[in-house]
Design an enzyme around this catalytic site. Structure first.
Site, PDB file in Angstrom:
ATOM      1  CG  LEU A 163      -1.607   1.234   1.677  1.00 23.15           C
ATOM      2  CD1 LEU A 163      -2.627   1.678   0.649  1.00 23.15           C
ATOM      3  CD2 LEU A 163      -2.303   1.018   3.037  1.00 23.15           C
ATOM      4  CE1 TYR A 186       2.779  -4.264  12.152  1.00 23.85           C
ATOM      5  CE2 TYR A 186       1.818  -2.764  13.758  1.00 23.85           C
ATOM      6  CZ  TYR A 186       2.310  -2.997  12.492  1.00 23.85           C
ATOM      7  OH  TYR A 186       2.327  -1.983  11.559  1.00 23.85           O
TER       8      TYR A 186
HETATM    9  P1  NDP Z   1       1.343  -4.011   2.843  1.00 26.86           P
HETATM   10  O1  NDP Z   1       0.836  -5.226   3.531  1.00 26.86           O
HETATM   11  O2  NDP Z   1       0.492  -3.342   1.838  1.00 26.86           O
HETATM   12  O3  NDP Z   1       2.729  -4.335   2.177  1.00 26.86           O
HETATM   13  C1  NDP Z   1       3.692  -5.062   2.860  1.00 26.86           C
HETATM   14  C2  NDP Z   1       4.931  -5.072   2.010  1.00 26.86           C
HETATM   15  O4  NDP Z   1       5.932  -5.827   2.695  1.00 26.86           O
HETATM   16  C3  NDP Z   1       4.722  -5.723   0.644  1.00 26.86           C
HETATM   17  O5  NDP Z   1       5.485  -5.007  -0.304  1.00 26.86           O
HETATM   18  C4  NDP Z   1       5.279  -7.120   0.858  1.00 26.86           C
HETATM   19  O6  NDP Z   1       5.766  -7.686  -0.335  1.00 26.86           O
HETATM   20  C5  NDP Z   1       6.424  -6.818   1.807  1.00 26.86           C
HETATM   21  N1  NDP Z   1       6.828  -7.988   2.580  1.00 26.86           N
HETATM   22  C6  NDP Z   1       6.102  -8.643   3.515  1.00 26.86           C
HETATM   23  N2  NDP Z   1       6.801  -9.694   3.989  1.00 26.86           N
HETATM   24  C7  NDP Z   1       7.996  -9.673   3.340  1.00 26.86           C
HETATM   25  C8  NDP Z   1       9.144 -10.510   3.373  1.00 26.86           C
HETATM   26  N3  NDP Z   1       9.218 -11.571   4.183  1.00 26.86           N
HETATM   27  N4  NDP Z   1      10.174 -10.204   2.563  1.00 26.86           N
HETATM   28  C9  NDP Z   1      10.113  -9.147   1.729  1.00 26.86           C
HETATM   29  N5  NDP Z   1       9.070  -8.314   1.655  1.00 26.86           N
HETATM   30  C10 NDP Z   1       8.014  -8.589   2.447  1.00 26.86           C
HETATM   31  O7  NDP Z   1       1.775  -3.006   4.003  1.00 26.86           O
HETATM   32  P2  NDP Z   1       1.606  -1.418   4.088  1.00 26.86           P
HETATM   33  O8  NDP Z   1       2.084  -0.790   2.840  1.00 26.86           O
HETATM   34  O9  NDP Z   1       0.248  -1.164   4.593  1.00 26.86           O
HETATM   35  O10 NDP Z   1       2.597  -1.083   5.284  1.00 26.86           O
HETATM   36  C11 NDP Z   1       3.880  -0.491   5.080  1.00 26.86           C
HETATM   37  C12 NDP Z   1       4.501  -0.203   6.436  1.00 26.86           C
HETATM   38  O11 NDP Z   1       3.666   0.695   7.164  1.00 26.86           O
HETATM   39  C13 NDP Z   1       4.648  -1.442   7.326  1.00 26.86           C
HETATM   40  O12 NDP Z   1       5.888  -1.389   7.979  1.00 26.86           O
HETATM   41  C14 NDP Z   1       3.514  -1.323   8.320  1.00 26.86           C
HETATM   42  O13 NDP Z   1       3.834  -1.949   9.532  1.00 26.86           O
HETATM   43  C15 NDP Z   1       3.402   0.183   8.458  1.00 26.86           C
HETATM   44  N6  NDP Z   1       2.093   0.678   8.874  1.00 26.86           N
HETATM   45  C16 NDP Z   1       0.956   0.331   8.172  1.00 26.86           C
HETATM   46  C17 NDP Z   1      -0.264   0.839   8.558  1.00 26.86           C
HETATM   47  C18 NDP Z   1      -1.518   0.558   7.785  1.00 26.86           C
HETATM   48  O14 NDP Z   1      -2.598   1.028   8.206  1.00 26.86           O
HETATM   49  N7  NDP Z   1      -1.474  -0.170   6.670  1.00 26.86           N
HETATM   50  C19 NDP Z   1      -0.395   1.733   9.733  1.00 26.86           C
HETATM   51  C20 NDP Z   1       0.860   2.090  10.337  1.00 26.86           C
HETATM   52  C21 NDP Z   1       2.040   1.555   9.923  1.00 26.86           C
HETATM   53  P3  NDP Z   1       4.801  -8.462  -1.398  1.00 26.86           P
HETATM   54  O15 NDP Z   1       3.517  -7.694  -1.480  1.00 26.86           O
HETATM   55  O16 NDP Z   1       5.576  -8.403  -2.667  1.00 26.86           O
HETATM   56  O17 NDP Z   1       4.577  -9.823  -0.852  1.00 26.86           O
END
Ligand code: NDP
Length: 321
Positions: free
Chosen positions: A12, A136
């Site tokens: 996202l 988390y």
């Molecule tokens: P998403 O779930 O949309 O995306 C997660 C990303 O992490 C994807 O690109 C995924 O890759 C990658 N990923 C997950 N596991 C692995 C792994 N083992 N190795 C490599 N890449 C990995 O998350 P968001 O964009 O929503 O979140 C981004 C950040 O913001 C995170 O750190 C989250 O904790 C933080 N956050 C999010 C909030 C929210 O409301 N969404 C609120 C506050 C903080 P792929 O898709 O290619 O598998």
């Protein structure tokens, strides 16, 4: 030329960064957006290889095991272990490669459950997090501890941002893992599509919980702009909250109403109080952010919800669901 590696570059926030960077066309920066297909960051040697390949000067570290309330409640141990592994591998690889800066992502939901409001950056470690997402939360809190450790020992400028709840195009709509906004978008769309023999006015959309909890939501594009600002301008190991203003807090019921308006849903909204509410509120202060960027204009909530719903309708086939 500065090379910037974005871990979690396909999620996202990663996709929002891609959109903002594509529009900006900054000539002296080269961006590399990595997803889990490029490298499994829980694997230490694969992480090192990614850094060997990309050779970044800076990192925006977004990759994480991420999920909504119900996914967290059922999987605290996995959230703890996976996120600790990813964070340790990324920060250590960034240090080994002499990266000049790393901006990692915490979250306002990692703050102590029992706290005074508004929450600010000094309170991250002041008490246990809410029991629903302790795995988390502790993994994320450790990023802040690691950043301080790398600074104390090596002088590294590894810092973190603390976003409030994020939403926007390219969210994760999978019912088992989704956050509240993509979860509602998915369910409302489904409700409107299924059983076409029932008139829409007769359909009822269920809001999970009492609808009363309060939340601050930031549009992913606004967050991406602020993270780019942090990368280029914020020179402190201390975390910085990236949130909308306190007055922009909304109830979960307000969110359901905004999504219903965006879909032009004509049925009823009903709260199911047998479902968990999570933390009642986690109001965060963006005073520190405002001290740097007093004039930053956040996208209007209803407008951003409309864009997100329209994106979902237009990209239904490829959306994560
Ligand atoms: P998403 O779930 O949309 O995306 C997660 C990303 O992490 C994807 O690109 C995924 O890759 C990658 N990923 C997950 N596991 C692995 C792994 N083992 N190795 C490599 N890449 C990995 O998350 P968001 O964009 O929503 O979140 C981004 C950040 O913001 C995170 O750190 C989250 O904790 C933080 N956050 C999010 C909030 C929210 O409301 N969404 C609120 C506050 C903080 P792929 O898709 O290619 O598998």
């Amino acid at each position: 030329m500065r090379k910037i590696l974005v871990t979690g570059g396909t999620g996202l926030v990663g996709k929002a960064l891609q959109d903002v960077i594509a529009e900006e066309k900054c000539a002296d920066e080269e961006w590399y957006f990595a997803g889990s297909k490029d490298c499994d960051l829980t694997d230490e040697s694969a992480t090192r290889s990614l850094f060997d390949r990309v050779k970044p000067n800076c990192v925006i570290h977004l990759a994480a095991m991420v999920g909504g309330l119900f996914h967290n409640m059922n999987n605290n141990l996995d959230f703890l272990r996976v996120n600790i592994q990813i964070n340790d591998n990324v920060l250590q690889a960034a240090h080994a490669h002499g990266c000049e800066k790393v901006v990692s992502c915490l979250s306002t939901c990692i703050f102590p459950d029992k706290t005074k409001y508004p929450i600010d950056e000094t309170m991250v470690h002041n008490g246990p997090p809410h029991s629903s997402n302790y795995g988390y939360s502790y993994a994320k809190r450790l990023i802040d501890i690691q950043n301080r450790g790398y600074y104390d020992k090596y002088g590294c400028m590894f810092t973190s941002v603390i976003p409030c709840n994020i939403f926007g195009p390219n969210d994760n709509y999978k019912p088992t893992v989704s956050h509240v906004i993509p979860g509602m978008i998915y369910r409302m769309h489904k409700l409107m599509q299924e059983n076409p023999e029932i008139a829409e006015e007769e359909k009822t959309f269920t809001v999970y919980g009492s609808g009363k909890p309060l939340r601050q939501f930031i549009y992913s594009i606004d967050l991406a702009k602020l993270m780019i600002w942090v990368l280029r301008n914020y020179e402190s190991v201390e975390p910085i909250i990236l949130s909308v203003d306190e007055e922009q807090e909304v109830t979960i019921y307000d969110v359901a109403k905004a999504i219903a308006a965006a879909f032009n849903f004509k049925g009823k909204l009903e709260c199911d109080t047998s479902k968990a509410d999570g933390q009642y509120k986690k109001t965060a202060s963006n005073k520190k952010l405002r001290s740097f960027l007093p004039d930053f204009k956040f996208t209007d909530f209803n407008e951003a919800i409309k864009t997100s719903v329209d994106w979902y309708i237009q990209h239904y086939d490829e959306a994560r669901k």
